[in-house]
Design an enzyme around this catalytic site. Structure first.
Site, PDB file in Angstrom:
ATOM      1  N   GLY A  31      40.128  34.034  41.758  1.00  0.00           N
ATOM      2  CA  GLY A  31      39.845  32.634  42.070  1.00  0.00           C
ATOM      3  C   GLY A  31      38.632  32.166  41.290  1.00  0.00           C
ATOM      4  N   LEU A  32      38.323  30.913  41.429  1.00  0.00           N
ATOM      5  CA  LEU A  32      37.204  30.317  40.707  1.00  0.00           C
ATOM      6  C   LEU A  32      35.863  30.897  41.163  1.00  0.00           C
ATOM      7  CD1 LEU A  32      38.359  26.588  40.916  1.00  0.00           C
ATOM      8  CD2 LEU A  32      38.408  28.033  38.867  1.00  0.00           C
ATOM      9  N   SER A  33      34.854  30.727  40.334  1.00  0.00           N
ATOM     10  CA  SER A  33      33.495  31.079  40.733  1.00  0.00           C
ATOM     11  C   SER A  33      33.120  30.256  41.964  1.00  0.00           C
ATOM     12  CB  SER A  33      32.522  30.775  39.587  1.00  0.00           C
ATOM     13  OG  SER A  33      31.190  31.053  39.968  1.00  0.00           O
ATOM     14  N   GLY A  34      32.594  30.905  42.990  1.00  0.00           N
ATOM     15  CA  GLY A  34      32.218  30.204  44.208  1.00  0.00           C
ATOM     16  C   GLY A  34      33.347  30.025  45.199  1.00  0.00           C
ATOM     17  N   ALA A  35      34.522  30.577  44.893  1.00  0.00           N
ATOM     18  CA  ALA A  35      35.670  30.410  45.786  1.00  0.00           C
ATOM     19  C   ALA A  35      35.526  31.225  47.070  1.00  0.00           C
ATOM     20  CB  ALA A  35      36.957  30.802  45.069  1.00  0.00           C
ATOM     21  N   GLY A  36      34.735  32.295  47.007  1.00  0.00           N
ATOM     22  CA  GLY A  36      34.558  33.153  48.173  1.00  0.00           C
ATOM     23  C   GLY A  36      35.206  34.512  48.029  1.00  0.00           C
ATOM     24  N   LYS A  37      35.505  34.903  46.801  1.00  0.00           N
ATOM     25  CA  LYS A  37      36.168  36.197  46.553  1.00  0.00           C
ATOM     26  C   LYS A  37      35.342  37.370  47.071  1.00  0.00           C
ATOM     27  CE  LYS A  37      36.186  35.527  42.121  1.00  0.00           C
ATOM     28  NZ  LYS A  37      35.494  34.220  42.184  1.00  0.00           N
ATOM     29  N   SER A  38      34.086  37.444  46.655  1.00  0.00           N
ATOM     30  CA  SER A  38      33.225  38.564  47.050  1.00  0.00           C
ATOM     31  C   SER A  38      32.969  38.563  48.553  1.00  0.00           C
ATOM     32  CB  SER A  38      31.900  38.517  46.287  1.00  0.00           C
ATOM     33  OG  SER A  38      32.102  38.732  44.904  1.00  0.00           O
ATOM     34  N   SER A 105      39.170  36.655  36.915  1.00  0.00           N
ATOM     35  CA  SER A 105      40.424  37.019  36.225  1.00  0.00           C
ATOM     36  C   SER A 105      41.313  35.792  36.028  1.00  0.00           C
ATOM     37  CB  SER A 105      41.154  38.128  36.986  1.00  0.00           C
ATOM     38  OG  SER A 105      41.220  37.913  38.373  1.00  0.00           O
TER      39      SER A 105
END
Length: 205
Positions: A31-38, A105
Site C-alpha cells: 500500500g501507499l506510504s502512510g497507509a498503515g502497513k507497518s 511494493s
C-alpha cells in the site's frame, strides 16, 4: 551449465511448521506510504506471538539498515530491494515461520514475482487500501510534503504510480474501523485457511 545444485534436507517445510503447530506462510502487506502497513503487520504479529505462534516481521525501513543498505531508491534499486526481501522471506517460510512483510511494493509485477516463489496458498497479499488523501494527511515521515515540493522524485502515489492489487487475498482500509477489529479479521482469515489453530487463539482470549 553450472555446478550449483540444490541440497535436499531431511527436514522439510511441512515438518518445521508442524513442530510449531502452524502452517508457514508469507503475508505481504502492500500500500501507499502512510497507509498503515507497518502498524497492521506489527499488531497482527503481536497477536500471533502472544498466542504462541512463531513469526517474523520484515519491514521496509528496517531491511535498509542491513540487508539492503547498499541500495538507493532508483527504480532498479527498489526492484532489487524487493527481490532480496522475497528470497529472505522464502527462507523464513521454509523454516516454518509465519512471515509478515510491510513494503510499498508499487507494481503488480514486483509482487507477482515474489508470489511466484511460493507454492499455492503460501503467499497472502494484504492490500492496505487506505486512500491517498488519508495517507497524505497522516504523512508520518513528512515524505508527501517533500514529494509535493519536488524534493523527492519518483514518489509513489504522487510522481510515480501505485498499481493496486486486482486479486488480493485481504483488503483493509485503515481509515475505516479500528485496529483491534482489523487484526481480528486477519486472524479469522488465517484460521479459516488453517494457517493457525483457533484453539490457541481461544486459549489466549
Amino acid at each position: 551449465m553450472t555446478d550449483i545444485v540444490w541440497h535436499q534436507h531431511s527436514i522439510d517445510q511441512a515438518a518445521r511448521g508442524a513442530q510449531k503447530s502452524q502452517n508457514p506462510v508469507l503475508l505481504w502487506f502492500t500500500g501507499l506510504s502512510g497507509a498503515g502497513k507497518s502498524t497492521l503487520a506489527g499488531a497482527l504479529e503481536r497477536a500471533l506471538f502472544d498466542a504462541g505462534f512463531h513469526t517474523y516481521l520484515l519491514d521496509g525501513d528496517n531491511v535498509r539498515h542491513g540487508l539492503c543498505k547498499d541500495l538507493g531508491f532508483s527504480l532498479s534499486d527498489r526492484d532489487e530491494n524487493l527481490r532480496r526481501v522475497g528470497e529472505v522471506a522464502k527462507l523464513m517460510v521454509d523454516a516454518g515461520l509465519v512471515v509478515l512483510s510491510a513494503f510499498i511494493s508499487p507494481t503488480r509485477a514486483e509482487r507477482d514475482r515474489v508470489r511466484a516463489l511460493f507454492p499455492e496458498g503460501r503467499f497472502i497479499e494484504v492490500h492496505v487500501s487506505t486512500p491517498l488523501s488519508v495517507c497524505e494527511a497522516r504523512d508520518p515521515k513528512g515524505l508527501y510534503v517533500k514529494a509535493r515540493s519536488g524534493e523527492i522524485k519518483e514518489f509513489t502515489g504522487i510522481s510515480s504510480p501505485y498499481e493496486a492489487p486486482t486479486a488480493a487475498e485481504l483488503t483493509i482500509d485503515t481509515s475505516r474501523g479500528d485496529l483491534a477489529t482489523q487484526v481480528q479479521a486477519m486472524l479469522a482469515y488465517l484460521t479459516a485457511i488453517e494457517v493457525i489453530d483457533a484453539n490457541k487463539l481461544s486459549a489466549l482470549a
